[in-house]
Enzyme design. Structure first.
Site: not given
Ligand code: TRP
Length: 337
Positions: A116, A200, A203
């Site tokens: 991240k 993956k 969003k």
């Protein structure tokens, strides 16, 4: 004869925009199933959400959206507790104590932080770095025994166990915090991007075609399944073939999860068929199983007062469990009072 201690389940979902099929199959649908196995506590983790910038005007709406998804999927507020993390101060208080138990080196190994934060680790919030300690506090504040999570949270669960072990040892309170067991697995533990089976479902992916949002219309749902990337071969006749065909593996996993079957059963059923047959069947199954959940979610989202009442009641019940555990924790640490 010893009886098994009762199971207490805890899990959480972040209130970020675009809840998708991965959140539903990998987490929320399983929360519902677990209600038959033990006491369940489900949280909307807004303290975790602000580890990256959030629009304050959107956060409350996103929080209600996760709560609506819980309810639409079948979390029953009469049996289970559902609440918002920032409403129960024990999470933040216990997180501080556990921050002083966890070691820098343990957190530096967390792959999700590295992913991240990327090259900008210096600029990421301190909260993003110690996100997993707050997650440990969420779980340990209730002495939860089982934690249903997606595959990507496995390392964080390990860390929660390490923190619990270390706390129990440092303060000489053996068994004070039980070591939480992850519940990971099922055919759709990891739902992948519909256009790229190596990523993956996410969003934050710009291409909306890559994911099925829980707020999509049925037409969108069917269209996205029909457009999902596959290859030019027929449907596999053996499960081993899925290893080299990630997009196909993903669609079969989604089918299996929606139908309540194993991937093997789906492979056997469609062995050698064309995608021209499989995709419409998958679309039909999705409309049949997800459609009602999506409709219910819309209805809940149109009734925020009802959601708020459920969340307020949940916070009171969550607080009643966490507060005495926090008090005992403070006592173990030696705080005055
Ligand atoms: N980190 C989890 C995720 O992104 C969400 C989460 C926060 C959580 N606290 C938790 C999950 C406690 C399980 C238990 O999926």
């Amino acid at each position: 004869m010893t009886t098994k201690p009762p199971m207490r389940v805890f899990s959480g979902v972040q209130p970020t925009a675009n809840l998708h099929l991965g959140n539903y199959l990998g987490a929320i649908k399983r929360f519902v199933e677990l209600q038959n196995s033990g006491e369940c506590i489900y949280c909307v983790v807004d303290l975790h959400a602000i580890t990256v910038p959030q629009d304050p005007k959107m956060l409350a709406a996103q929080t209600r959206e996760v709560a609506a998804a819980y309810l639409a999927a079948g979390v029953d507020p009469a049996r289970s507790i559902m609440f918002v993390q920032s409403c129960v101060s024990a999470h933040a208080e216990l997180a501080w104590i556990l921050n002083c138990v966890a070691r820098m080196g343990w957190l530096e190994r967390m792959t999700q932080f590295k992913d991240k934060a990327g090259k900008n680790a210096e600029r990421s919030s301190v909260g993003l770095f110690n996100y997993p300690v707050l997650m440990a506090a969420d779980i340990l504040a209730y002495r939860a025994t089982h934690v249903p999570v997606g595959e990507d949270q496995k390392q964080h669960l390990e860390l929660s166990r390490d923190i619990a072990t270390r706390f129990n040892a440092d303060f000489k309170v053996e068994g004070f915090f039980p070591l939480p067991e992850p519940i990971i697995g099922g055919p759709a533990a990891r739902v992948m991007n519909l256009q790229d089976g190596s990523k993956k479902m996410s969003k934050s992916e710009p291409a909306d075609n890559s994911r099925i949002n829980l707020t999509d219309s049925k037409d969108d749902l069917v269209r996205k399944i029909k457009k999902a990337k596959t290859d030019t071969l027929a449907m596999p006749s053996h499960i081993d073939e899925l290893k080299s065909r990630p997009e196909v593996d993903n669609l079969i996993g989604i089918y299996a999860a929606l139908a309540g079957q194993t991937k093997e059963q789906v492979v056997t059923e469609f062995s050698g068929a064309g995608f021209g047959l499989f995709k419409p069947r998958l679309a039909e199954l999705a409309v049949e199983t997800l459609g009602p959940v999506m409709d219910k979610m819309m209805r809940y989202m149109n009734d925020p007062a009802q959601i708020d009442a459920i969340l307020r009641d949940g916070a009171v019940r969550a607080h009643a469990i966490a507060q005495p555990i926090l008090a005992q924790t403070k006592e173990a640490v030696g705080f005055w009072g």
